[in-house]
Enzyme design. Structure first.
Site, short mmCIF file in Angstrom:
data_model
loop_
_atom_site.label_atom_id
_atom_site.label_comp_id
_atom_site.label_asym_id
_atom_site.label_seq_id
_atom_site.Cartn_x
_atom_site.Cartn_y
_atom_site.Cartn_z
N THR A 62 5.19 -2.80 -0.17
CA THR A 62 4.50 -2.90 1.12
C THR A 62 4.84 -4.22 1.78
O THR A 62 4.98 -5.25 1.11
CB THR A 62 2.97 -2.79 0.99
OG1 THR A 62 2.63 -1.59 0.32
CG2 THR A 62 2.28 -2.77 2.34
N ARG A 98 1.71 12.26 -1.23
CA ARG A 98 0.73 11.20 -1.46
C ARG A 98 0.82 10.17 -0.33
O ARG A 98 1.89 9.78 0.11
CB ARG A 98 1.00 10.53 -2.80
CG ARG A 98 0.06 9.37 -3.16
CD ARG A 98 0.69 8.03 -2.90
NE ARG A 98 -0.19 6.92 -3.25
CZ ARG A 98 0.06 5.65 -2.93
NH1 ARG A 98 1.15 5.34 -2.25
NH2 ARG A 98 -0.78 4.70 -3.27
N VAL A 99 -0.33 9.73 0.17
CA VAL A 99 -0.40 8.67 1.19
C VAL A 99 -1.30 7.57 0.66
O VAL A 99 -2.39 7.85 0.15
CB VAL A 99 -0.95 9.23 2.52
CG1 VAL A 99 -1.16 8.11 3.52
CG2 VAL A 99 0.00 10.28 3.09
N GLY A 100 -0.85 6.33 0.77
CA GLY A 100 -1.64 5.19 0.30
C GLY A 100 -2.48 4.58 1.42
O GLY A 100 -2.85 5.24 2.40
N ASP A 101 -2.76 3.30 1.29
CA ASP A 101 -3.66 2.61 2.22
C ASP A 101 -2.97 2.11 3.49
O ASP A 101 -3.64 1.88 4.50
CB ASP A 101 -4.29 1.39 1.53
CG ASP A 101 -3.23 0.38 1.08
OD1 ASP A 101 -2.23 0.81 0.47
OD2 ASP A 101 -3.40 -0.82 1.34
N THR A 128 -1.59 -5.16 0.49
CA THR A 128 -0.51 -4.62 -0.35
C THR A 128 -1.04 -4.40 -1.76
O THR A 128 -1.87 -5.18 -2.24
CB THR A 128 0.70 -5.58 -0.40
OG1 THR A 128 1.65 -5.09 -1.35
CG2 THR A 128 0.31 -7.00 -0.77
N GLY A 129 -0.58 -3.33 -2.40
CA GLY A 129 -1.04 -3.08 -3.77
C GLY A 129 -1.22 -1.60 -4.00
O GLY A 129 -0.62 -0.77 -3.30
N GLY A 189 -2.59 1.57 -3.34
CA GLY A 189 -3.28 2.01 -2.13
C GLY A 189 -4.63 2.66 -2.37
O GLY A 189 -5.58 2.45 -1.61
#
Ligand code: GLY
Length: 299
Positions: free
Chosen positions: A168, A196-199, A219-220, A222
């Site tokens: 990220t 899949r979708v993160g933050d 970042t990290g 999600g």
């Protein structure tokens, strides 16, 4: 402070920090020149993230990690602290600069978040630039996916199979008029499930900006940031608990760890122009331009 800028290139176990430092310095200095010349925080946040997306060293657009199907699918978002307008895209394929597409979504779509094929059709209608599959996939990322598959490392790999770095990229800025903005972009997590979708494209989780408090980019892992609404939580600490940048960043990461044992980091610029970073991972890649001086922290 006249203007402030901070960028990040991911968090995790940074094995070779000097590999990333020159890019981070060049990009933060480029953004700072624009702020000095009077550009808006919003334009500069998008500009810096687009440069990070173009650099194959970082996990966003070109150089993104590959998902379990061997695809590069990108997520990005932007938020304008002056108006609270926001734009985001998720699971887009082939878009050269997902952060620029997120900006177009904010300004031209009438919506906040567009995903997948619909987002790509919107991009074509707005004449956003596309690139071929080869442009995005680096040999390093292809090898990384093979290694993750051999190790049966699943989407939320915390084992180090993905070189220990949780990707990220992001930027937060305060311009000469005191306006704040944030932008974030990612290729997600190596070997993640398709879909899949993160933050990063979730406003309030991976990105948040409000002139009343601060601008934040995370970042990290999600899922940890979504479950704790972490970017909004950091802004809450500034707005309602009167914390300045350093304390708010530190407390937000403390909250992330206390609530979900979360892995990652954030950058934050507050309404007074103070910049801070905090992380629960061993390291984080950041660069800041505050008070006329660029500082890279690649540890
Ligand atoms: N923080 C990026 C992701 O989890 O997708």
């Amino acid at each position: 402070m006249d203007y402030s800028l901070m960028i990040h290139g991911g968090a995790g176990a940074i094995r070779d920090p000097q590999r990333y430092a020159p890019s981070l310095r060049t990009i933060v200095e480029s953004g700072a020149r624009l702020l000095a010349a009077g550009s808006s925080a919003l334009d500069v946040a998008v500009h810096c993230v687009a440069l990070l997306e173009d650099d194959p060293l970082f996990n966003a657009a070109r150089g993104s990690v590959l998902n379990a199907e061997g695809e590069v699918l990108c997520d990005a978002s932007v938020m304008d602290g002056r108006t609270l307008k926001a734009g985001a895209v998720a699971a887009v394929c082939g878009v050269k600069n997902p952060a620029r597409l997120a900006y177009e979504v904010m300004e031209e779509s009438g919506h906040v978040l567009l995903v997948g094929e619909g987002a790509e059709r919107f991009a074509r209608a707005r004449n956003v630039k596309f690139e071929s599959e080869d442009y995005f996939k680096t040999q390093e990322r292809v090898a990384e996916l093979a290694k993750a598959k051999r190790a049966r490392a699943i989407a939320l790999d915390r084992s180090g199979a993905a070189d220990g770095k949780l990707g990220t990229v992001g930027a937060v800025a305060r311009d000469r008029n005191g306006n704040l903005a944030a932008a974030t972009s990612t290729g997600g997590v190596v070997n993640q499930r398709s879909g899949r979708v993160g933050d990063s494209p979730i406003i309030g989780a991976g990105t948040f900006a409000d002139n009343a408090s601060c601008a934040v980019s995370c970042t990290g892992v999600g899922e940890d940031f979504i479950r704790t609404s972490l970017a909004r939580t950091a802004a809450f600490f500034v707005e309602f608990r009167a914390m300045q940048a350093e304390e708010a960043a530190r407390e937000a990461i403390r909250y992330l760890v206390a609530k979900v044992n979360g892995q990652g980091g954030l950058i934050l610029v507050d309404r007074l122009g103070g910049c801070a970073r905090a992380h629960s991972t061993p390291g984080m890649l950041t660069a800041a331009f505050v008070g006329g001086v660029a500082r890279v922290d690649a540890t």
